[in-house]
Design a protein around this motif. Structure first.
Motif, PDB file in Angstrom:
ATOM      1  N   ASN A   1       0.839  -1.195   0.000  1.00  0.00           N
ATOM      2  CA  ASN A   1       0.000   0.000   0.000  1.00  0.00           C
ATOM      3  C   ASN A   1       0.875   1.246   0.000  1.00  0.00           C
ATOM      4  OD1 ASN A   1      -2.500  -1.281   0.010  1.00  0.00           O
ATOM      5  ND2 ASN A   1      -2.512  -1.498   2.224  1.00  0.00           N
ATOM      6  N   PHE A   2       0.953   1.910  -1.150  1.00  0.00           N
ATOM      7  CA  PHE A   2       1.660   3.188  -1.203  1.00  0.00           C
ATOM      8  C   PHE A   2       0.674   4.279  -1.584  1.00  0.00           C
ATOM      9  CE2 PHE A   2       1.749   2.089  -5.669  1.00  0.00           C
ATOM     10  CZ  PHE A   2       1.875   3.285  -6.373  1.00  0.00           C
ATOM     11  N   PHE A   3       1.080   5.536  -1.402  1.00  0.00           N
ATOM     12  CA  PHE A   3       0.155   6.654  -1.549  1.00  0.00           C
ATOM     13  C   PHE A   3       0.821   7.791  -2.307  1.00  0.00           C
ATOM     14  CE2 PHE A   3      -1.027   4.169   2.051  1.00  0.00           C
ATOM     15  CZ  PHE A   3      -2.414   4.103   1.987  1.00  0.00           C
ATOM     16  N   VAL A   4      -0.017   8.661  -2.858  1.00  0.00           N
ATOM     17  CA  VAL A   4       0.446   9.864  -3.527  1.00  0.00           C
ATOM     18  C   VAL A   4      -0.229  11.049  -2.857  1.00  0.00           C
ATOM     19  CG1 VAL A   4       0.561  11.091  -5.724  1.00  0.00           C
ATOM     20  CG2 VAL A   4       0.735   8.606  -5.698  1.00  0.00           C
ATOM     21  N   THR A   5       0.531  12.092  -2.574  1.00  0.00           N
ATOM     22  CA  THR A   5      -0.049  13.274  -1.950  1.00  0.00           C
ATOM     23  C   THR A   5      -1.079  13.898  -2.894  1.00  0.00           C
ATOM     24  OG1 THR A   5       1.812  14.590  -2.776  1.00  0.00           O
ATOM     25  CG2 THR A   5       1.956  13.751  -0.501  1.00  0.00           C
ATOM     26  N   PRO A   6      -2.052  14.657  -2.347  1.00  0.00           N
ATOM     27  CA  PRO A   6      -3.119  15.194  -3.190  1.00  0.00           C
ATOM     28  C   PRO A   6      -2.641  16.017  -4.382  1.00  0.00           C
ATOM     29  CG  PRO A   6      -3.734  15.373  -0.888  1.00  0.00           C
ATOM     30  CD  PRO A   6      -2.310  14.895  -0.908  1.00  0.00           C
TER      31      PRO A   6
END
Length: 549
Positions: free
Chosen positions: A519-524
């Motif tokens: 699970n990785f994420f990208v800032t808005p």
């Protein structure tokens, strides 16, 4: 984070069909769909499967380079994290990123959720988390999570909320688990309010609204009926709370008995607007009102009664009948002037709102929509859905009316397809999809990550970007981020290589990180990737940020 598909039999999203339960998928990172204006009351799983378990991210004794971590990966200079380490720990996994730059993470050692600024700093403790649904959700500045979420009827338990400004609060003791905007919980456009269910039993639930800081808890509806043919649905249109519910179950879904209402005037919520009073179908869609010459803007609601498909302004007074044969499944187009919906024969139609003029887009039959491109030119739809996994078949249809109707392009011809992230590139030159999803180990679902250029070339097969992909994000232009080479025996939800490719060019994909936690994420703002890395225990393990190409 992958969300919305692997619910292990929870009944929340079991009916993604025409006029059925709204919002069968939602992004768990960034603002919710209603804030962007376009939502669909039949949107299928446009996010992806849950982590579904795995271990708690903890590791053994610290080892140096050249050792082997719990992934079975040999730790060498080629298998090391990249970017800026903002927290060093072998027991943490990133769970979400808020719009104000707070990284939410779980510590498998303390079994608590925490937050740390993406820029780095001292972490703050949110509170215990039992992972009974293995998911948290971030929307705007708000993080939502459940403890003790049971699997009876639909998963429900204690609902916790956290913001950097308001800290941790408990909103409900028996609240339905749901993705933000998926039907049972939502966050307002400015992040100041949460609408949710509480006091859930096998027969009914109450609907509440409260500040995201825990203030002014107010019951809007008592004893909304829960059953196969009607369930409570809650969403925000800006800062207006919109609900649909039945006081008792309709017989076999043939009688329309739902109330559809909007409440405004926080914190007292005394202003009530009624769209259907015991004569509507449960569920609704929300979308933008196009700005007029005077710059007027706001939200429209689409709802269904026995007289047909209606659209009405939130705060307005006059409903517009779009189509007497309309049967729901409404998607508001981003232009604010048109909707796409289904008629009773499951064909797909488009109409302007101000002056209804229905035009058939495709004969179908179709059961619901999955995603709409931001330029309003293409829509993903489905006919069949797997009742256990919630995967669907997938078809792409042009939204430009054609004489005799448009011919769909098949993306997935069996109910094994999904969107594990964004369905279209930012410039709308490519459609993105997973046509054949399979279970990998016991942690969750992966599949080939495919694309077509738009318009899709006739007689051509899609291009496979990568195999064995867990999830993906788009950034700018035709650029996409995804994680490939998934391994299920690691971390909170497995591990995979984070890669990037520009579909507008011919260059090969670039590996940014090897074997990061899945699970990785990208800032808005799409500029920064946030991930945790635990492939090899030791000082390198922890939470990182790296610039998105």
């Amino acid at each position: 984070m992958k969300t919305g598909l692997l619910f292990s039999g929870t009944a929340l999203l079991g009916l993604c069909v025409v006029s059925a339960f709204p919002g069968c998928g939602s992004s768990s990172n960034g603002n919710n769909a209603t804030d962007g204006g376009q939502t669909s009351d039949t949107s299928g799983n446009d996010s992806s499967s849950s982590s579904g378990g795995g271990d708690d991210g903890s590791s053994g004794d610290a080892n140096e380079e050249g050792s082997t971590g719990d992934t079975g990966t040999t730790c060498t200079a080629k298998v090391m994290p990249t970017g800026k380490q903002i927290l060093a720990s072998a027991t943490v996994t990133v769970q979400g990123v808020t719009s104000d730059g707070q990284v939410i993470f779980y510590d498998g050692n303390t079994m608590k959720l925490n937050a740390v600024a993406a820029a780095g700093g001292t972490p703050s403790v949110i509170g215990p988390w039992d992972k009974s649904q293995s998911l948290i959700f971030t929307s705007n500045k708000v993080a939502l999570y459940w403890n003790g979420a049971t699997q009876t009827t639909a998963a429900h338990g204690q609902l916790g909320v956290w913001t950097a400004a308001g800290g941790q609060q408990t909103l409900g003791t028996a609240s339905f688990f749901s993705g933000v905007g998926d039907g049972y919980v939502d966050v307002s456009a400015d992040g100041s309010l949460v609408i949710y269910t509480d006091n859930v039993t096998t027969a009914n639930a109450d609907i509440y609204v409260a500040g995201s800081d825990g203030s002014n808890k107010t019951k809007l509806v008592s004893a909304a009926s829960i059953g196969t043919n009607c369930r409570p649905v809650v969403r925000f249109a800006g800062n207006t709370a919109v609900v649909s519910y039945c006081t008792a179950q309709p017989d076999a879904g043939t009688t329309l008995t739902a109330n559809v209402e909007a409440y405004s005037g926080a914190p007292t919520w005394q202003t009530k607007q009624s769209f259907a009073a015991g004569d509507g179908f449960y569920g609704f869609s929300l979308g933008p009102i196009a700005a007029g010459d005077g710059g007027v803007s706001g939200y429209n609601i689409a709802y269904l009664t026995s007289a047909g498909q209606y659209v009405e302004a939130i705060g307005g007074t006059t409903p517009t009948l779009i189509d007497a044969k309309g049967s729901g499944g409404v998607t508001f187009m981003h232009n604010g002037t048109d909707i796409i919906y289904f008629e009773s024969d499951s064909s797909m139609w488009r109409s302007s709102i101000a002056t209804p003029a229905p035009v058939e887009l495709a004969k179908g039959p179709f059961a619901g929509t999955l995603a709409l491109s931001t330029d309003d030119n293409w829509i993903e739809v489905f006919l069949n859905q797997n009742s256990t996994t919630f995967f669907t078949d997938m078809y792409l249809v042009s939204t430009t009316p054609a004489d005799g109707g448009n011919t769909p392009t098949t993306l997935a011809n069996m109910a094994t397809g999904a969107n594990f992230g964004d369905a279209f590139t930012a410039d709308n030159t490519h459609v993105l999809f997973f046509p054949d999803v399979v279970m990998s180990g016991s942690a969750g679902y992966v599949g080939a990550y495919d694309t077509y250029t738009l318009p899709p070339p006739v007689g051509m097969m899609p291009t496979t970007i990568a195999q064995n992909v867990w999830e993906e994000f788009t950034t700018t232009g035709a650029k996409t981020l995804y994680n490939d080479n998934y391994a299920s025996n690691a971390g909170f939800a497995g591990a995979a290589d984070i890669e990037a490719v520009d579909l507008a060019g011919t260059a090969m994909p670039t590996t940014l990180v090897s074997q990061a936690d899945a699970n990785f994420f990208v800032t808005p703002d799409k500029s920064t990737i946030v991930y945790s890395w635990s492939a090899c225990p030791g000082a390198k393990a922890g939470i990182y940020t790296v610039a998105a190409p």
